[in-house]
Design an enzyme around this catalytic site. Structure first.
Site, short mmCIF file in Angstrom:
data_model
loop_
_atom_site.label_atom_id
_atom_site.label_comp_id
_atom_site.label_asym_id
_atom_site.label_seq_id
_atom_site.Cartn_x
_atom_site.Cartn_y
_atom_site.Cartn_z
CG HIS A 147 3.26 -2.06 -14.94
ND1 HIS A 147 2.93 -3.37 -14.54
CD2 HIS A 147 4.46 -2.44 -15.67
CE1 HIS A 147 3.76 -4.19 -15.01
NE2 HIS A 147 4.65 -3.77 -15.71
CG MET A 201 -1.25 -8.21 -6.42
SD MET A 201 -0.13 -7.48 -7.45
CE MET A 201 0.69 -8.74 -7.93
NE ARG A 202 -10.04 -10.69 -7.61
CZ ARG A 202 -10.50 -12.06 -7.73
NH1 ARG A 202 -10.06 -12.87 -7.15
NH2 ARG A 202 -11.62 -12.48 -8.61
CG LEU A 203 -6.09 -10.33 -14.85
CD1 LEU A 203 -6.20 -11.55 -15.70
CD2 LEU A 203 -5.48 -9.16 -15.50
N GLY A 252 0.73 -1.30 0.04
CA GLY A 252 -0.04 -0.06 0.10
C GLY A 252 0.67 1.22 0.16
CB SER A 253 4.43 2.23 -0.63
OG SER A 253 4.57 1.90 -2.03
CG ASN A 254 2.26 3.31 -5.74
OD1 ASN A 254 2.60 4.35 -6.55
ND2 ASN A 254 2.67 2.07 -5.73
CG ASN A 256 -2.42 -0.78 -13.00
OD1 ASN A 256 -2.29 -0.81 -11.67
ND2 ASN A 256 -1.83 -1.39 -13.70
C1 GRF Z 1 3.93 -1.21 -7.22
O1 GRF Z 1 5.18 -1.61 -7.76
C2 GRF Z 1 3.00 -1.10 -8.43
O2 GRF Z 1 3.52 -0.36 -9.49
C3 GRF Z 1 2.48 -2.33 -8.74
O3 GRF Z 1 2.59 -3.01 -7.48
C4 GRF Z 1 3.47 -2.33 -6.66
C5 GRF Z 1 2.54 -2.02 -5.30
O4 GRF Z 1 3.28 -1.48 -4.37
N1 GRF Z 1 1.37 -2.41 -9.47
P1 GRF Z 1 2.34 -0.68 -3.17
O5 GRF Z 1 1.74 -1.92 -2.69
O6 GRF Z 1 1.73 0.28 -3.77
O7 GRF Z 1 3.65 -0.33 -2.24
#
Ligand code: GRF
Length: 207
Positions: free
Chosen positions: A109, A90-92, A13-15, A107
């Protein structure tokens, strides 16, 4: 546009935290309406609870994609969400879900798409031997990591990089560009031509 964000995550969840920090610091004019995890143990969910956000776990185990996504949609509608942000989710998503939020699902990536889609993008970049990689914020369409690109950032690959050091350098840029791209979409500062997401200001200067 409705500025209430629905965050979907599965892990660290860092993003999500970077987005929440941008909002708190006044850099991003938005509100987090809900945080949903398909994994009850996701650290990101606990962080959302600590931040007193509406955080729910909707476990996906045993449910087919369509049934699960119906539950997700129900939750998002309950909170009047205008923009869905996948943040390590992590799901489509099913077609029905994607159609429910046209150009309203983003999203992030950890590569310069279309290079290295899918899992372990930083590992893929190292193995391939690229000298630069980065990260991409894109609209979500029905294929994996394939929708129109809103923003990218480039990161150099150093000779002594490991997956960990490279991922950390990329992550720093992820945290910066995700909030910026959300701002672009919420403010409607873009237009789409084919696959290209163009800055609306470009049109104004051409006139
Ligand atoms: C990130 O590298 C993002 O680009 C990818 O999954 C990772 C998630 O990291 N989709 P976080 O959970 O946001 O720390």
């Amino acid at each position: 546009m409705n500025r209430r964000l629905g965050i979907l995550l599965s892990g660290r969840g860092s993003n999500f935290q970077a987005i929440a920090d941008s909002i708190d610091a006044g850099r991003l004019n938005a509100a987090i309406g809900c945080v949903i995890s398909n994994r009850p143990e996701a650290p990101g969910l606990a962080i959302a609870q600590q931040r007193k956000l509406h955080a729910v776990s909707i476990p996906s185990r045993g449910l087919d994609r369509e049934s699960y996504d119906r539950l997700l949609l129900e939750e998002l509608r309950k909170h009047d969400i205008g923009l869905v942000c996948l943040a390590g989710y992590m799901r489509l998503l099913s077609s029905a879900f994607i159609r429910a939020y046209p150009l309203r699902i983003l999203n992030i990536h950890p590569s310069l798409l279309p290079a290295f889609p899918g899992l372990d993008a930083q590992h893929q970049a190292l193995v391939h031997g690229v000298k630069f990689t980065g990260c991409t914020v894109h609209f979500v369409d029905e294929d994996l990591d394939s929708g129109p690109i809103i923003q990218q950032a480039v990161v150099p690959v150093e000779d002594d990089d490991t997956v960990e050091t490279l991922s950390a350098r990329v992550l720093k840029e992820e945290h910066r560009i995700y909030s910026e791209a959300i701002g672009t979409v919420l403010e409607g500062r873009y237009r789409i031509e084919g696959r290209r997401v163009l800055n609306n200001r470009a049109r104004m200067t051409k006139i």
